[in-house]
Design an enzyme around this catalytic site. Structure first.
Site, PDB file in Angstrom:
ATOM      1  N   GLU A 120       0.807  -1.234   0.000  1.00  0.00           N
ATOM      2  CA  GLU A 120       0.000   0.000   0.000  1.00  0.00           C
ATOM      3  C   GLU A 120       0.836   1.279   0.000  1.00  0.00           C
ATOM      4  O   GLU A 120       0.639   2.159   0.847  1.00  0.00           O
ATOM      5  CB  GLU A 120      -0.944   0.001   1.214  1.00  0.00           C
ATOM      6  CG  GLU A 120      -1.861  -1.189   1.273  1.00  0.00           C
ATOM      7  CD  GLU A 120      -2.661  -1.284   2.578  1.00  0.00           C
ATOM      8  OE1 GLU A 120      -2.734  -0.277   3.305  1.00  0.00           O
ATOM      9  OE2 GLU A 120      -3.189  -2.360   2.866  1.00  0.00           O
ATOM     10  N   ASN A 158       2.102  -5.208  -3.047  1.00  0.00           N
ATOM     11  CA  ASN A 158       0.693  -5.471  -2.732  1.00  0.00           C
ATOM     12  C   ASN A 158      -0.065  -4.147  -2.595  1.00  0.00           C
ATOM     13  O   ASN A 158       0.372  -3.251  -1.883  1.00  0.00           O
ATOM     14  CB  ASN A 158       0.645  -6.253  -1.406  1.00  0.00           C
ATOM     15  CG  ASN A 158      -0.705  -6.865  -1.120  1.00  0.00           C
ATOM     16  OD1 ASN A 158      -1.377  -7.378  -2.018  1.00  0.00           O
ATOM     17  ND2 ASN A 158      -1.123  -6.828   0.137  1.00  0.00           N
ATOM     18  N   HIS A 208     -10.817  -6.204  -0.341  1.00  0.00           N
ATOM     19  CA  HIS A 208     -11.735  -6.050   0.793  1.00  0.00           C
ATOM     20  C   HIS A 208     -12.974  -5.320   0.271  1.00  0.00           C
ATOM     21  O   HIS A 208     -12.950  -4.094   0.113  1.00  0.00           O
ATOM     22  CB  HIS A 208     -11.074  -5.242   1.908  1.00  0.00           C
ATOM     23  CG  HIS A 208      -9.838  -5.917   2.453  1.00  0.00           C
ATOM     24  ND1 HIS A 208      -9.907  -7.023   3.264  1.00  0.00           N
ATOM     25  CD2 HIS A 208      -8.527  -5.658   2.292  1.00  0.00           C
ATOM     26  CE1 HIS A 208      -8.681  -7.405   3.590  1.00  0.00           C
ATOM     27  NE2 HIS A 208      -7.826  -6.598   3.004  1.00  0.00           N
ATOM     28  N   GLU A 241      -6.042 -11.046  -0.050  1.00  0.00           N
ATOM     29  CA  GLU A 241      -6.869 -10.386   0.962  1.00  0.00           C
ATOM     30  C   GLU A 241      -8.338 -10.216   0.567  1.00  0.00           C
ATOM     31  O   GLU A 241      -8.904  -9.141   0.727  1.00  0.00           O
ATOM     32  CB  GLU A 241      -6.274  -9.023   1.305  1.00  0.00           C
ATOM     33  CG  GLU A 241      -4.855  -9.092   1.811  1.00  0.00           C
ATOM     34  CD  GLU A 241      -4.344  -7.784   2.369  1.00  0.00           C
ATOM     35  OE1 GLU A 241      -5.146  -6.975   2.820  1.00  0.00           O
ATOM     36  OE2 GLU A 241      -3.115  -7.583   2.347  1.00  0.00           O
ATOM     37  N   ASP A 263     -12.201 -10.449   1.129  1.00  0.00           N
ATOM     38  CA  ASP A 263     -13.371 -10.714   1.966  1.00  0.00           C
ATOM     39  C   ASP A 263     -14.502  -9.836   1.461  1.00  0.00           C
ATOM     40  O   ASP A 263     -14.275  -8.794   0.852  1.00  0.00           O
ATOM     41  CB  ASP A 263     -13.122 -10.539   3.473  1.00  0.00           C
ATOM     42  CG  ASP A 263     -12.375  -9.275   3.861  1.00  0.00           C
ATOM     43  OD1 ASP A 263     -12.501  -8.259   3.144  1.00  0.00           O
ATOM     44  OD2 ASP A 263     -11.679  -9.287   4.891  1.00  0.00           O
TER      45      ASP A 263
HETATM   46  O1  G3I Z   1      -3.303  -8.575  19.620  1.00  0.00           O
HETATM   47  C1  G3I Z   1      -3.654  -7.300  20.189  1.00  0.00           C
HETATM   48  C2  G3I Z   1      -4.265  -7.456  21.521  1.00  0.00           C
HETATM   49  O2  G3I Z   1      -3.312  -8.010  22.410  1.00  0.00           O
HETATM   50  C3  G3I Z   1      -4.755  -6.088  22.021  1.00  0.00           C
HETATM   51  O3  G3I Z   1      -5.406  -6.235  23.222  1.00  0.00           O
HETATM   52  C4  G3I Z   1      -5.705  -5.473  21.010  1.00  0.00           C
HETATM   53  C5  G3I Z   1      -6.164  -4.076  21.414  1.00  0.00           C
HETATM   54  O4  G3I Z   1      -6.361  -3.226  20.326  1.00  0.00           O
HETATM   55  O5  G3I Z   1      -5.047  -5.374  19.789  1.00  0.00           O
HETATM   56  C6  G3I Z   1      -4.643  -6.609  19.262  1.00  0.00           C
HETATM   57  O6  G3I Z   1      -3.971  -6.382  18.052  1.00  0.00           O
HETATM   58  C7  G3I Z   1      -4.807  -6.068  16.944  1.00  0.00           C
HETATM   59  C8  G3I Z   1      -4.470  -7.060  15.839  1.00  0.00           C
HETATM   60  O7  G3I Z   1      -5.171  -6.712  14.677  1.00  0.00           O
HETATM   61  C9  G3I Z   1      -4.845  -8.500  16.217  1.00  0.00           C
HETATM   62  O8  G3I Z   1      -6.224  -8.607  16.389  1.00  0.00           O
HETATM   63  C10 G3I Z   1      -4.477  -4.645  16.487  1.00  0.00           C
HETATM   64  O9  G3I Z   1      -4.921  -3.725  17.460  1.00  0.00           O
HETATM   65  C11 G3I Z   1      -5.165  -4.357  15.183  1.00  0.00           C
HETATM   66  O10 G3I Z   1      -4.718  -3.112  14.673  1.00  0.00           O
HETATM   67  C12 G3I Z   1      -4.798  -5.438  14.177  1.00  0.00           C
HETATM   68  O11 G3I Z   1      -5.500  -5.177  12.992  1.00  0.00           O
HETATM   69  C13 G3I Z   1      -4.995  -5.794  11.823  1.00  0.00           C
HETATM   70  C14 G3I Z   1      -4.700  -4.694  10.806  1.00  0.00           C
HETATM   71  O12 G3I Z   1      -4.342  -5.294   9.562  1.00  0.00           O
HETATM   72  C15 G3I Z   1      -3.531  -3.805  11.244  1.00  0.00           C
HETATM   73  O13 G3I Z   1      -2.352  -4.532  11.345  1.00  0.00           O
HETATM   74  C16 G3I Z   1      -6.056  -6.755  11.309  1.00  0.00           C
HETATM   75  O14 G3I Z   1      -6.174  -7.856  12.217  1.00  0.00           O
HETATM   76  C17 G3I Z   1      -5.661  -7.277   9.942  1.00  0.00           C
HETATM   77  O15 G3I Z   1      -6.718  -8.020   9.396  1.00  0.00           O
HETATM   78  C18 G3I Z   1      -5.376  -6.082   9.029  1.00  0.00           C
HETATM   79  O16 G3I Z   1      -4.957  -6.600   7.787  1.00  0.00           O
HETATM   80  C19 G3I Z   1      -4.656  -5.624   6.779  1.00  0.00           C
HETATM   81  C20 G3I Z   1      -3.496  -6.174   5.949  1.00  0.00           C
HETATM   82  O17 G3I Z   1      -2.415  -6.483   6.787  1.00  0.00           O
HETATM   83  C21 G3I Z   1      -3.097  -5.184   4.852  1.00  0.00           C
HETATM   84  N1  G3I Z   1      -4.239  -4.822   4.027  1.00  0.00           N
HETATM   85  C22 G3I Z   1      -5.421  -4.351   4.750  1.00  0.00           C
HETATM   86  C23 G3I Z   1      -5.850  -5.358   5.828  1.00  0.00           C
HETATM   87  C24 G3I Z   1      -7.080  -4.888   6.544  1.00  0.00           C
HETATM   88  O18 G3I Z   1      -6.833  -3.678   7.224  1.00  0.00           O
END
Ligand code: G3I
Length: 366
Positions: free
Chosen positions: A166, A207, A247, A277, A279
């Site tokens: 991105e 990507n 998405h 990715e 969904d």
């Molecule tokens: O694991 C911690 C947890 O310990 C904590 O209590 C909680 C509180 O906020 O956060 C948890 O981490 C979260 C993590 O997902 C696991 O659930 C992060 O806050 C959250 O920001 C993170 O979001 C991910 C996001 O990328 C940012 O990294 C999403 O799961 C994930 O699906 C999303 O994926 C992205 C791709 O990498 C790139 N393209 C877009 C896609 C969707 O945004």
């Protein structure tokens, strides 16, 4: 009390959304579908096509059914979060590979290929990196070390990497982010060069999100992506592939024609392409649930067929496979059901659509 009540209603809705398709239980080895095939994995393997899913540690660690379906249905996996910068290097120069190792070991032991996600991104950065006031030399050193350490560790165990994720903004210019500000646009070329040096055999991908073929803005994004990659190729940057995120929403998704057109244009760059990715979220639609699920199946059908019909497109990814662990509800704050298996691992109409499309595809890939 009121909060408790809302929580209960949300849960009930979620169960309704995701358990509506009565299908065989996951314990059965074969998953009958309209195509009469055993699994998406077997259908995809027959034609040299990659079918993949993002993987969450939550499911992998605690959920036997998650592991069973993952291994049964897919040829390739991608850690959803475990290989991001903040996960791998939570403190400067102190790498933590425990979670990523767990996923890579699991996959390697079971014949699943691993796609590393993601080395350079504006999000999922550790606090120490975001807080620093870095010179250009320091940022170059940080990025070089991060890429070299991560890619070297998984040499031979990870078949491809999202090297840069991105880098384009919504208006298709280069996104204003820490690496661009601190290093300049050459951070992209350098990232690919460093990744290639660390593992000469890994396939290196760029990507991007939204270049998927709906409306004028998408065309602009495809043009920008095309120009970015064409420039890299002209400069001799080692890039092997382009990943296109998907998405999308039941109420607003690109068509087969639109996506195919985008893929055909990008295929002119003579690189491999994978749809990454995917969904298809339900939220935003006011149709009855059965209609939403049928529309969702049609959308998945159009997306995978567009890829299958363009020979350079050799892989299709779901951003998770069961609604149980999808990131969407956490993101929108609403119950949803964006994936091909429901919360109880029952295949949804979208699963059958994907299986049918794979079974009907005649393209064979190298
Ligand atoms: O694991 C911690 C947890 O310990 C904590 O209590 C909680 C509180 O906020 O956060 C948890 O981490 C979260 C993590 O997902 C696991 O659930 C992060 O806050 C959250 O920001 C993170 O979001 C991910 C996001 O990328 C940012 O990294 C999403 O799961 C994930 O699906 C999303 O994926 C992205 C791709 O990498 C790139 N393209 C877009 C896609 C969707 O945004």
């Amino acid at each position: 009390m009121r909060k408790k009540y809302l929580w209960f209603v949300g849960l009930l809705l979620m169960l309704l959304v995701t358990s509506s398709c009565a299908m065989p239980p996951v314990e059965s080895v074969a998953v009958p579908n309209q195509a009469g095939a055993l699994s998406l994995r077997s259908l995809a393997q027959a034609q040299g096509f990659g079918i993949g899913s993002a993987v969450t540690l939550k499911g992998l660690r605690k959920d036997e059914r998650y592991r069973q379906v993952l291994v049964r249905e897919f040829t390739q996996i991608m850690p959803e979060n475990a290989m991001k910068f903040n996960a791998l290097q939570p403190q400067r120069d102190r790498f933590n590979f425990a979670a990523a190792d767990e996923i890579v070991d699991f996959a390697n032991d079971r014949g699943l290929k691993v796609f590393g996600h993601t080395l350079v991104w504006q999000r999922a950065l550790p606090a120490w990196l975001k807080a620093g006031n870095w010179t250009r030399e320091e940022l170059l050193d940080i990025l070089h070390k991060h890429i070299t350490t991560a890619v070297s560790r998984y040499r031979g165990r990870v078949f491809a990497w999202d090297v840069v994720n991105e880098a384009l903004s919504t208006d298709s210019s280069l996104r204003d982010l820490i690496w661009l500000r601190g290093i300049g646009p050459e951070y992209i070329d350098l990232a690919f060069q460093w990744a290639r040096e660390a593992d000469p055999n890994a396939r290196l991908f760029y990507n991007e999100y939204d270049p998927s073929g709906w409306g004028a803005r998408a065309e602009q994004k495809v043009d920008a992506l095309y120009n970015l990659i064409a420039g890299m190729k002209e400069r001799g940057v080692p890039i092997d592939g382009i990943g296109l995120q998907m998405h999308v929403k039941v109420s607003d998704a690109p068509t087969y024609e639109g996506v195919k057109k985008s893929l055909e244009r990008l295929a002119q760059l003579d690189l491999e392409i994978q749809i990454t990715e995917t969904d298809v979220r339900l939220v935003g639609s006011s149709d009855p649930l059965a209609t939403q699920l049928a529309t969702q199946a049609q959308i998945y059908d159009g997306l995978i067929r567009a890829c299958l019909d363009v020979p350079r497109c050799n892989g299709f990814w779901f951003w998770g496979f069961t609604d149980r662990y999808s990131w969407i509800s956490g993101f929108t704050g609403k119950p949803d059901g964006p994936l091909i298996f429901d919360r109880f691992y029952q295949p949804k109409p979208a699963y059958d659509a994907i299986a049918q499309a794979l079974a009907e595809s005649e393209a064979s890939r190298p």
